[in-house]
Design a protein around this motif. Structure first.
Motif, mmCIF file in Angstrom:
data_model
loop_
_atom_site.group_PDB
_atom_site.id
_atom_site.type_symbol
_atom_site.label_atom_id
_atom_site.label_comp_id
_atom_site.label_asym_id
_atom_site.label_seq_id
_atom_site.Cartn_x
_atom_site.Cartn_y
_atom_site.Cartn_z
ATOM 1 N N GLY A 33 39.818 23.088 33.535
ATOM 2 C CA GLY A 33 40.443 24.165 32.778
ATOM 3 C C GLY A 33 41.730 24.648 33.418
ATOM 4 O O GLY A 33 42.164 24.151 34.472
ATOM 5 N N ALA A 34 42.350 25.647 32.785
ATOM 6 C CA ALA A 34 43.592 26.213 33.281
ATOM 7 C C ALA A 34 43.343 26.961 34.582
ATOM 8 O O ALA A 34 42.346 27.676 34.731
ATOM 9 N N MET A 35 44.273 26.816 35.538
ATOM 10 C CA MET A 35 44.144 27.472 36.838
ATOM 11 C C MET A 35 45.077 28.667 36.961
ATOM 12 O O MET A 35 44.725 29.685 37.534
ATOM 13 N N CYS A 36 46.277 28.509 36.439
ATOM 14 C CA CYS A 36 47.233 29.604 36.442
ATOM 15 C C CYS A 36 48.336 29.243 35.464
ATOM 16 O O CYS A 36 48.414 28.115 34.975
ATOM 17 N N GLY A 37 49.174 30.192 35.161
ATOM 18 C CA GLY A 37 50.264 29.927 34.233
ATOM 19 C C GLY A 37 51.233 31.083 34.199
ATOM 20 O O GLY A 37 50.980 32.142 34.783
ATOM 21 N N GLU A 38 52.311 30.864 33.516
ATOM 22 C CA GLU A 38 53.305 31.919 33.364
ATOM 23 C C GLU A 38 54.014 31.734 32.028
ATOM 24 O O GLU A 38 54.428 30.623 31.690
ATOM 25 N N ARG A 39 54.114 32.813 31.294
ATOM 26 C CA ARG A 39 54.797 32.765 30.011
ATOM 27 C C ARG A 39 56.259 33.115 30.190
ATOM 28 O O ARG A 39 56.598 34.056 30.911
ATOM 29 N N PHE A 40 57.120 32.339 29.539
ATOM 30 C CA PHE A 40 58.547 32.609 29.535
ATOM 31 C C PHE A 40 58.948 33.069 28.140
ATOM 32 O O PHE A 40 58.442 32.550 27.136
ATOM 33 N N GLU A 41 59.844 34.028 28.106
ATOM 34 C CA GLU A 41 60.488 34.321 26.837
ATOM 35 C C GLU A 41 61.332 33.114 26.467
ATOM 36 O O GLU A 41 61.878 32.430 27.339
ATOM 37 N N ARG A 42 61.405 32.802 25.180
ATOM 38 C CA ARG A 42 62.139 31.609 24.764
ATOM 39 C C ARG A 42 63.588 31.680 25.251
ATOM 40 O O ARG A 42 64.274 32.669 25.048
ATOM 41 N N PHE A 43 63.998 30.607 25.893
ATOM 42 C CA PHE A 43 65.388 30.488 26.312
ATOM 43 C C PHE A 43 66.174 29.876 25.177
ATOM 44 O O PHE A 43 65.828 28.807 24.677
ATOM 45 N N GLU A 44 67.211 30.526 24.766
ATOM 46 C CA GLU A 44 67.998 30.041 23.638
ATOM 47 C C GLU A 44 69.216 29.287 24.179
ATOM 48 O O GLU A 44 70.344 29.756 24.115
ATOM 49 N N ALA A 45 68.955 28.132 24.772
ATOM 50 C CA ALA A 45 70.035 27.327 25.341
ATOM 51 C C ALA A 45 69.529 25.914 25.569
ATOM 52 O O ALA A 45 68.326 25.664 25.551
ATOM 53 N N SER A 46 70.448 24.997 25.795
ATOM 54 C CA SER A 46 70.103 23.626 26.125
ATOM 55 C C SER A 46 70.264 23.448 27.630
ATOM 56 O O SER A 46 71.357 23.611 28.169
ATOM 57 N N PHE A 47 69.167 23.148 28.324
ATOM 58 C CA PHE A 47 69.195 23.048 29.777
ATOM 59 C C PHE A 47 69.166 21.588 30.232
ATOM 60 O O PHE A 47 68.585 20.730 29.585
ATOM 61 N N PRO B 234 52.685 31.290 19.325
ATOM 62 C CA PRO B 234 53.100 31.798 18.007
ATOM 63 C C PRO B 234 54.141 32.907 18.054
ATOM 64 O O PRO B 234 54.783 33.189 17.053
ATOM 65 N N ASP B 235 54.321 33.542 19.205
ATOM 66 C CA ASP B 235 55.326 34.595 19.316
ATOM 67 C C ASP B 235 56.592 34.026 19.938
ATOM 68 O O ASP B 235 56.808 32.822 19.959
ATOM 69 N N GLN B 236 57.446 34.861 20.478
ATOM 70 C CA GLN B 236 58.716 34.417 21.052
ATOM 71 C C GLN B 236 58.564 34.008 22.512
ATOM 72 O O GLN B 236 59.430 34.289 23.342
ATOM 73 N N PHE B 237 57.459 33.351 22.826
ATOM 74 C CA PHE B 237 57.208 32.928 24.197
ATOM 75 C C PHE B 237 56.732 31.482 24.212
ATOM 76 O O PHE B 237 56.242 30.955 23.209
ATOM 77 N N ILE B 238 56.884 30.861 25.359
ATOM 78 C CA ILE B 238 56.284 29.558 25.607
ATOM 79 C C ILE B 238 55.437 29.671 26.865
ATOM 80 O O ILE B 238 55.709 30.499 27.743
ATOM 81 N N ASP C 219 63.291 23.024 23.934
ATOM 82 C CA ASP C 219 62.335 22.769 24.995
ATOM 83 C C ASP C 219 63.055 22.827 26.341
ATOM 84 O O ASP C 219 64.044 22.143 26.566
ATOM 85 N N LEU C 220 62.521 23.609 27.263
ATOM 86 C CA LEU C 220 63.181 23.785 28.555
ATOM 87 C C LEU C 220 63.356 22.484 29.322
ATOM 88 O O LEU C 220 64.355 22.287 30.001
ATOM 89 N N LEU C 221 62.371 21.596 29.248
ATOM 90 C CA LEU C 221 62.422 20.381 30.063
ATOM 91 C C LEU C 221 62.871 19.166 29.279
ATOM 92 O O LEU C 221 62.776 18.047 29.756
ATOM 93 N N ASP C 222 63.370 19.356 28.078
ATOM 94 C CA ASP C 222 63.847 18.233 27.268
ATOM 95 C C ASP C 222 65.338 18.065 27.472
ATOM 96 O O ASP C 222 66.137 18.793 26.921
ATOM 97 N N ASP C 223 65.732 17.097 28.304
ATOM 98 C CA ASP C 223 67.134 16.885 28.627
ATOM 99 C C ASP C 223 67.875 16.108 27.554
ATOM 100 O O ASP C 223 69.055 15.809 27.704
ATOM 101 N N THR C 224 67.199 15.754 26.459
ATOM 102 C CA THR C 224 67.858 14.928 25.448
ATOM 103 C C THR C 224 68.369 15.736 24.266
ATOM 104 O O THR C 224 69.035 15.193 23.405
ATOM 105 N N VAL C 225 68.056 17.023 24.209
ATOM 106 C CA VAL C 225 68.475 17.809 23.058
ATOM 107 C C VAL C 225 69.979 18.021 23.074
ATOM 108 O O VAL C 225 70.592 18.110 24.129
ATOM 109 N N PRO C 226 70.604 18.071 21.903
ATOM 110 C CA PRO C 226 72.048 18.270 21.867
ATOM 111 C C PRO C 226 72.412 19.665 22.333
ATOM 112 O O PRO C 226 71.653 20.613 22.135
ATOM 113 N N PRO C 227 73.554 19.832 22.990
ATOM 114 C CA PRO C 227 73.930 21.135 23.515
ATOM 115 C C PRO C 227 74.324 22.093 22.402
ATOM 116 O O PRO C 227 74.821 21.688 21.362
#
Length: 315
Positions: free
Chosen positions: A213-227, A200-204, A300-308
């Motif tokens: 269950g979850a074993m580990c994770g890492e939150r990223f600040e939202r990347f404002e770009a098409s990767f 819900p905040d500016q993170f994913i 989405d960081l791993l979505d290669d189909t989004v327009p640049p």
């Protein structure tokens, strides 16, 4: 010095060299002429992590940094011959599976994997919406039936894995990483590494999970770009780290940290998306990647189909 002693010295030298050699990671993936994803991304990432890539090409993508136009699959026998030739020569410490070209390619690779069940396999499932519907369905069915049972860790974006593992999901909330892991386990996969979980905040969130269950994770600040190539980078990094015998939770955390920094230093070589800089750590001290103007929207960081986007602004 006689020939017997010379031979003994050469053998000892070879053994000493092998003892200090990097671990080998065999990657099955497509050839991407941009170097953003596919086998080129795997080679660069595996090398950056200190391992040695054994690249097996499964298909040839026709694309630029913005989109995939088409793909030309290789004959499955050619894929098998590539892999068998190097497997008879080198010892591998882990596998990476990316895009395998077709359902026939999936079957061919699965046959090879079945002979090396003790070698950890990291499988990456990209967004395949660019494929013809029938070809995509056949590919995903084969991947589900033949690759998932051999997979230690399945990597993919939250959206892609939800569509693949839980196509009938109709709850108001999105499935959790654990629920995706439970669905993957029904097909024989041990763990999932789910990226792009919206918060819900500016993170994913990015979460490694088992059915328990979850074993580990890492939150990223939202990347404002098409990767382009983030998913291949993460999965190849994980496979490379696992090749050294690192525990899975530690390896996943290290791979996520590597991806975060590679995206942070990403660059735009053309008019499309930003490519992760897998050698960000080799920049001269004090040199920072350039930043562009304010972004238009998050993706989405791993979505290669989004327009640049028109601007480049990387974290």
């Amino acid at each position: 010095m006689n020939s017997q002693l010379i031979g003994q010295d050469l053998t000892l030298a070879a053994e000493e060299q092998d003892a200090g050699a990097p671990a080998c990671v065999l990657s099955f993936n497509a050839s991407d002429p941009t170097g953003a994803s596919g086998i080129g991304a795997d080679i660069a990432t595996i090398a950056a992590m200190g391992a040695h890539a054994l690249p097996v090409v499964t298909s040839i993508l026709v694309r630029d940094t913005a989109e995939i136009f088409e793909a030309h699959e290789l004959d499955s026998e050619a894929v098998v011959d590539q892999a068998r030739s190097v497997l008879e020569d080198a010892t591998i410490a882990s596998w990476k599976v990316g895009f395998l070209g077709s359902a026939e390619g999936v079957s061919a690779v699965a046959e090879i994997l079945s002979d090396y069940t003790d070698v950890p396999l990291v499988s990456y499932l990209p967004n395949l919406s660019w494929m013809d519907d029938d070809a995509q369905m056949a590919y995903l069915d084969a991947f589900r039936e033949l690759i998932l049972p051999a997979t230690m860790v399945l990597v993919g974006s939250h959206n892609t894995l939800t569509d693949f593992l839980l196509p009938e999901w109709d709850a108001e909330r999105p499935p959790s990483a654990r629920e995706l892991a439970v669905a993957a386990a029904e097909h024989g996969t041990d763990y999932v590494l789910v990226t792009g979980v919206q918060l819900p905040d500016q993170f994913i969130d990015n979460v490694l999970a088992s059915p328990q269950g979850a074993m580990c994770g890492e939150r990223f600040e939202r990347f404002e770009a098409s990767f382009v190539g983030a998913g291949d980078t993460l999965s190849a990094a994980l496979a490379a780290i696992l090749s050294s015998g690192t525990a899975l939770d530690v390896a996943a955390a290290e791979a996520l940290s590597f991806l975060d920094q590679a995206l942070d230093a990403g660059f735009r070589p053309g008019m499309g998306g930003v490519i992760p800089d897998r050698f960000f750590w080799a920049l001269p001290p004090g040199e920072e990647p350039p930043e562009g103007p304010a972004p238009e929207e998050s993706v989405d960081l791993l979505d290669d189909t989004v327009p640049p986007l028109h601007s480049r602004n990387v974290h």
